[in-house]
Design a protein around this motif. Structure first.
Motif, PDB file in Angstrom:
ATOM      1  N   VAL A  97       9.078 -28.106  -3.512  1.00 42.51           N
ATOM      2  CA  VAL A  97       8.703 -28.854  -2.316  1.00 42.51           C
ATOM      3  C   VAL A  97       7.317 -29.477  -2.451  1.00 42.51           C
ATOM      4  O   VAL A  97       6.489 -29.041  -3.248  1.00 42.51           O
ATOM      5  CB  VAL A  97       8.714 -27.939  -1.066  1.00 42.51           C
ATOM      6  CG1 VAL A  97      10.119 -27.417  -0.771  1.00 42.51           C
ATOM      7  CG2 VAL A  97       7.730 -26.780  -1.209  1.00 42.51           C
ATOM      8  N   ASP A  98       7.096 -30.518  -1.648  1.00 40.94           N
ATOM      9  CA  ASP A  98       5.764 -31.084  -1.415  1.00 40.94           C
ATOM     10  C   ASP A  98       5.362 -30.678  -0.006  1.00 40.94           C
ATOM     11  O   ASP A  98       6.137 -30.849   0.942  1.00 40.94           O
ATOM     12  CB  ASP A  98       5.788 -32.603  -1.532  1.00 40.94           C
ATOM     13  CG  ASP A  98       6.272 -33.072  -2.889  1.00 40.94           C
ATOM     14  OD1 ASP A  98       5.737 -32.598  -3.904  1.00 40.94           O
ATOM     15  OD2 ASP A  98       7.200 -33.909  -2.929  1.00 40.94           O
ATOM     16  N   VAL A  99       4.144 -30.162   0.160  1.00 40.05           N
ATOM     17  CA  VAL A  99       3.757 -29.520   1.415  1.00 40.05           C
ATOM     18  C   VAL A  99       2.522 -30.184   2.022  1.00 40.05           C
ATOM     19  O   VAL A  99       1.575 -30.537   1.315  1.00 40.05           O
ATOM     20  CB  VAL A  99       3.468 -28.022   1.188  1.00 40.05           C
ATOM     21  CG1 VAL A  99       2.967 -27.353   2.472  1.00 40.05           C
ATOM     22  CG2 VAL A  99       4.713 -27.303   0.683  1.00 40.05           C
ATOM     23  N   VAL A 100       2.538 -30.343   3.348  1.00 39.74           N
ATOM     24  CA  VAL A 100       1.356 -30.751   4.097  1.00 39.74           C
ATOM     25  C   VAL A 100       1.301 -29.916   5.367  1.00 39.74           C
ATOM     26  O   VAL A 100       2.327 -29.643   5.987  1.00 39.74           O
ATOM     27  CB  VAL A 100       1.372 -32.263   4.421  1.00 39.74           C
ATOM     28  CG1 VAL A 100       2.553 -32.621   5.328  1.00 39.74           C
ATOM     29  CG2 VAL A 100       0.068 -32.701   5.075  1.00 39.74           C
ATOM     30  N   PHE A 119       2.841 -16.236   3.568  1.00 38.41           N
ATOM     31  CA  PHE A 119       3.877 -17.269   3.502  1.00 38.41           C
ATOM     32  C   PHE A 119       3.259 -18.628   3.163  1.00 38.41           C
ATOM     33  O   PHE A 119       3.805 -19.382   2.343  1.00 38.41           O
ATOM     34  CB  PHE A 119       4.625 -17.334   4.829  1.00 38.41           C
ATOM     35  CG  PHE A 119       5.606 -18.459   4.935  1.00 38.41           C
ATOM     36  CD1 PHE A 119       6.842 -18.382   4.299  1.00 38.41           C
ATOM     37  CD2 PHE A 119       5.307 -19.604   5.663  1.00 38.41           C
ATOM     38  CE1 PHE A 119       7.759 -19.426   4.399  1.00 38.41           C
ATOM     39  CE2 PHE A 119       6.214 -20.645   5.762  1.00 38.41           C
ATOM     40  CZ  PHE A 119       7.441 -20.557   5.119  1.00 38.41           C
ATOM     41  N   ASN A 120       2.129 -18.952   3.791  1.00 38.38           N
ATOM     42  CA  ASN A 120       1.459 -20.225   3.511  1.00 38.38           C
ATOM     43  C   ASN A 120       1.111 -20.348   2.029  1.00 38.38           C
ATOM     44  O   ASN A 120       1.288 -21.409   1.420  1.00 38.38           O
ATOM     45  CB  ASN A 120       0.192 -20.351   4.357  1.00 38.38           C
ATOM     46  CG  ASN A 120       0.475 -20.551   5.829  1.00 38.38           C
ATOM     47  OD1 ASN A 120       1.575 -20.948   6.225  1.00 38.38           O
ATOM     48  ND2 ASN A 120      -0.514 -20.274   6.663  1.00 38.38           N
ATOM     49  N   GLY A 142      -0.390 -25.171  14.480  1.00 37.62           N
ATOM     50  CA  GLY A 142      -0.196 -25.426  13.054  1.00 37.62           C
ATOM     51  C   GLY A 142       1.258 -25.639  12.729  1.00 37.62           C
ATOM     52  O   GLY A 142       2.089 -24.778  13.013  1.00 37.62           O
ATOM     53  N   VAL A 143       1.586 -26.788  12.175  1.00 36.09           N
ATOM     54  CA  VAL A 143       2.934 -27.106  11.738  1.00 36.09           C
ATOM     55  C   VAL A 143       2.877 -27.521  10.273  1.00 36.09           C
ATOM     56  O   VAL A 143       2.138 -28.459   9.921  1.00 36.09           O
ATOM     57  CB  VAL A 143       3.562 -28.240  12.576  1.00 36.09           C
ATOM     58  CG1 VAL A 143       4.947 -28.595  12.016  1.00 36.09           C
ATOM     59  CG2 VAL A 143       3.687 -27.824  14.033  1.00 36.09           C
ATOM     60  N   THR A 144       3.619 -26.833   9.443  1.00 38.57           N
ATOM     61  CA  THR A 144       3.686 -27.169   8.022  1.00 38.57           C
ATOM     62  C   THR A 144       4.974 -27.946   7.771  1.00 38.57           C
ATOM     63  O   THR A 144       6.055 -27.540   8.222  1.00 38.57           O
ATOM     64  CB  THR A 144       3.659 -25.913   7.150  1.00 38.57           C
ATOM     65  OG1 THR A 144       2.372 -25.290   7.285  1.00 38.57           O
ATOM     66  CG2 THR A 144       3.894 -26.256   5.690  1.00 38.57           C
ATOM     67  N   LEU A 145       4.859 -29.070   7.081  1.00 43.34           N
ATOM     68  CA  LEU A 145       6.005 -29.881   6.692  1.00 43.34           C
ATOM     69  C   LEU A 145       6.179 -29.777   5.188  1.00 43.34           C
ATOM     70  O   LEU A 145       5.232 -29.957   4.421  1.00 43.34           O
ATOM     71  CB  LEU A 145       5.797 -31.350   7.083  1.00 43.34           C
ATOM     72  CG  LEU A 145       5.536 -31.640   8.560  1.00 43.34           C
ATOM     73  CD1 LEU A 145       5.356 -33.145   8.765  1.00 43.34           C
ATOM     74  CD2 LEU A 145       6.660 -31.115   9.436  1.00 43.34           C
ATOM     75  N   LEU A 156      -0.940 -21.665  11.569  1.00 41.20           N
ATOM     76  CA  LEU A 156      -2.381 -21.417  11.663  1.00 41.20           C
ATOM     77  C   LEU A 156      -2.704 -20.149  12.453  1.00 41.20           C
ATOM     78  O   LEU A 156      -3.811 -19.621  12.351  1.00 41.20           O
ATOM     79  CB  LEU A 156      -3.097 -22.612  12.294  1.00 41.20           C
ATOM     80  CG  LEU A 156      -3.163 -23.873  11.429  1.00 41.20           C
ATOM     81  CD1 LEU A 156      -3.862 -24.992  12.175  1.00 41.20           C
ATOM     82  CD2 LEU A 156      -3.877 -23.592  10.108  1.00 41.20           C
ATOM     83  N   ARG A 157      -1.738 -19.670  13.247  1.00 43.59           N
ATOM     84  CA  ARG A 157      -1.911 -18.421  13.990  1.00 43.59           C
ATOM     85  C   ARG A 157      -3.231 -18.407  14.772  1.00 43.59           C
ATOM     86  O   ARG A 157      -4.002 -17.441  14.729  1.00 43.59           O
ATOM     87  CB  ARG A 157      -1.856 -17.223  13.044  1.00 43.59           C
ATOM     88  CG  ARG A 157      -0.539 -17.027  12.340  1.00 43.59           C
ATOM     89  CD  ARG A 157       0.559 -16.628  13.278  1.00 43.59           C
ATOM     90  NE  ARG A 157       0.308 -15.302  13.878  1.00 43.59           N
ATOM     91  CZ  ARG A 157       0.999 -14.834  14.909  1.00 43.59           C
ATOM     92  NH1 ARG A 157       1.940 -15.578  15.465  1.00 43.59           N
ATOM     93  NH2 ARG A 157       0.729 -13.647  15.382  1.00 43.59           N
TER      94      ARG A 157
END
Length: 217
Positions: free
Chosen positions: A200-203, A190-191, A210-213, A171-172
């Motif tokens: 991939v499945d992304v959340v 990148f997001n 901000g953490v992307t899984l 999220l910077r």
């Protein structure tokens, strides 16, 4: 019930940390030393609730093989190592002996040094030495932002089906909405890139910065 985001005030953040993610003595002292020795860089350290989340996630996934790109003074790696299954291993990639010398001391204090292998050098190069098969359960990316696509491309093909890639600082501080510098622009791009990745499945979680899984199919 409202879908409106909840403002995280300092008081509410302290409550959150105290209820389920309060750091122990080793973590507190690592945080304090990082702030004292590297005051201009301490912001690179993961938040206490983020460290607790990494341990929880590692245990939940029963992780035996993990990789971290960007170790700094070792809080995130310590957190992951604490959650590993019996016999589990974490391979860390960083370019700084100075920062990771602090990490090594705290890994030893926490009793997890025997679970961690540290490789020093540019991760864009050193990651290529990893086995080519799909064997990784968890990868955590928290290094130079411009390098995120390179690390992603090296790690995703090595993740087992159902394995998880966690990416920090997505999220910077909100600047992905209006990027102000090269790092902001790199993360915003990148997001968008990983949202379009059919592997991939992304959340994305509003945890810390901000953490992307990304769950690998």
């Amino acid at each position: 019930m409202s879908s409106k985001p909840l403002p995280l005030t300092p008081e509410l953040h302290a409550y959150l940390v105290a209820h389920g993610s309060a750091p122990d003595e080793v973590v507190r002292e690592l945080e304090e030393e990082t702030r004292a020795v590297l005051p201009d860089r301490a912001v690179m350290q993961v938040a206490p609730e983020q460290a607790a989340f990494l341990t929880f996630l590692t245990r939940l996934l029963d992780v035996r093989q993990a990789v971290e790109v960007g170790t700094f003074t070792g809080l995130s790696s310590l957190a992951i190592a604490r959650g590993l299954a019996d016999g589990g291993r974490l391979t860390c990639f960083d370019i700084s002996e100075e920062y990771t010398d602090i990490a090594r001391r705290y890994w030893a204090r926490a009793g997890v040094a025997d679970r961690i292998e540290l490789r020093i050098g540019p991760a864009a190069e050193t990651l290529r030495a990893l086995p080519r098969e799909r064997y990784l359960d968890l990868a955590f990316i928290d290094a130079d932002k411009v390098g995120y696509p390179v690390y992603w491309d090296e790690l995703v093909p090595r993740m087992r089906p159902g394995g998880l890639v966690a990416v920090d600082n997505t999220l910077r501080a909100g600047r992905v909405l209006a990027p102000e510098n090269a790092d902001d622009r790199a993360v915003a791009a990148f997001n968008d890139q990983i949202m379009a990745d059919v592997r991939v499945d992304v959340v994305m979680l509003p945890l810390a910065d901000g953490v992307t899984l990304a769950r690998v199919r």
